[in-house]
Design an enzyme around this catalytic site. Sequence first.
Site, mmCIF file in Angstrom:
data_model
loop_
_atom_site.group_PDB
_atom_site.id
_atom_site.type_symbol
_atom_site.label_atom_id
_atom_site.label_comp_id
_atom_site.label_asym_id
_atom_site.label_seq_id
_atom_site.Cartn_x
_atom_site.Cartn_y
_atom_site.Cartn_z
ATOM 1 N N ARG A 147 0.848 -1.183 0.000
ATOM 2 C CA ARG A 147 0.000 0.000 0.000
ATOM 3 C C ARG A 147 0.879 1.226 0.000
ATOM 4 O O ARG A 147 2.088 1.147 0.130
ATOM 5 C CB ARG A 147 -0.925 0.019 1.228
ATOM 6 C CG ARG A 147 -2.255 -0.669 1.008
ATOM 7 C CD ARG A 147 -3.338 -0.036 1.886
ATOM 8 N NE ARG A 147 -3.627 1.335 1.478
ATOM 9 C CZ ARG A 147 -4.309 2.200 2.218
ATOM 10 N NH1 ARG A 147 -4.750 1.842 3.415
ATOM 11 N NH2 ARG A 147 -4.553 3.414 1.784
ATOM 12 N N ARG A 153 5.364 3.024 -3.193
ATOM 13 C CA ARG A 153 5.345 1.727 -3.862
ATOM 14 C C ARG A 153 6.601 1.531 -4.712
ATOM 15 O O ARG A 153 7.179 0.437 -4.734
ATOM 16 C CB ARG A 153 4.081 1.595 -4.709
ATOM 17 C CG ARG A 153 2.799 1.643 -3.873
ATOM 18 C CD ARG A 153 1.578 1.279 -4.689
ATOM 19 N NE ARG A 153 0.351 1.556 -3.920
ATOM 20 C CZ ARG A 153 -0.820 0.996 -4.172
ATOM 21 N NH1 ARG A 153 -0.950 0.118 -5.141
ATOM 22 N NH2 ARG A 153 -1.874 1.301 -3.448
ATOM 23 N N CYS A 239 -14.910 -4.603 -3.647
ATOM 24 C CA CYS A 239 -13.536 -4.160 -3.829
ATOM 25 C C CYS A 239 -12.529 -5.290 -3.801
ATOM 26 O O CYS A 239 -11.407 -5.138 -4.279
ATOM 27 C CB CYS A 239 -13.173 -3.119 -2.772
ATOM 28 S SG CYS A 239 -13.140 -3.767 -1.094
#
Length: 328
Positions: A147, A153, A239
């Site tokens: 995350r 990232r 999701c």
Amino acid sequence: MPEQHVVRLGTRRSALATTQSGWVAERLRELGLQVELVEITTQGDVSAAPLTMIGGTGVFASAIREALLDGRVDCAVHSLKDLPSAPEPGLVIAAVPRREDPRDALCARDGLTLGELPAGAVVGTGSPRRAAQIAALGLGVELVPIRGNVDTRLQHVRDGRCDAVVLAMAGLSRLGLRDVVTEALDPVQVLPAAGQGALALECREDHPLREVFARVEDAETRACVEAERGLLARLEAGCTAPVGALAEVVESEDGLELSLRAFVGSADGSDGLRRSLTGSWTDPRDLGHRLADLLLEDGAAELAGVGSGLGSPGGVGQTAHQSTDHPA
């Protein structure tokens, strides 16, 4: 045009969000409006937990929508893939501007492509959709959840925690970071999230500048994302569901048509369905519904391991979205 005032444009605070909101602000200024950005902190910004643990649906949009409804901002910019596909009472998507590159992008060490990564290579992604499709390719890579914002990232690759990460090409392009991309992933292998690369300009239904905001609309982009979001809505894909979709405007003997491709898979990548349909670009939502029905007839709900609300523990009635793909 209604009497001029400074348009307060709501946005998340991340570098990507403010960059894309700044792009929309420039388009509005070209129409003669005065625009200022109003930064809003959302639930998805303040929690370090995986998005599947904090509710997923609307975690990047709910605070911004509250600001719209109570009048703190006049309009707002969203990454369209973060918006629930069900309409929000009192609000309207006034415009969908021209879409950026919708593909996913691999950012790997040593300039490697996905096929060049050695067996056991660690690939980071926060998206069940990306993980399922890459796992299904049978390359023997290890997929790990990550995350954070775009730079966070990418840092996983720089410091060696991951051999590669997968992000959205659109976000990297908007941030001027295309040079870190080692491969743009072909949608034949990895379909993007519904709405990926597209933005939504949302406002109150009764806002006096609604028709002005609508002038930044791109009709082809709107048709494509409406088909993709129609598919999500019919699937009731939550999701955590590994669902990808991409619509494109194509030429046919009868004129312009929409071609829609979709993927629904198991979370571990062991099985998946890929289907496609073409239809009229003047009724994109119907095309999305028809392709979703085809997927359901072929076992999509059972494949995802739950009822008709794919990937949603609540089953039927869960609001479709793909916010686990955020921020890029």
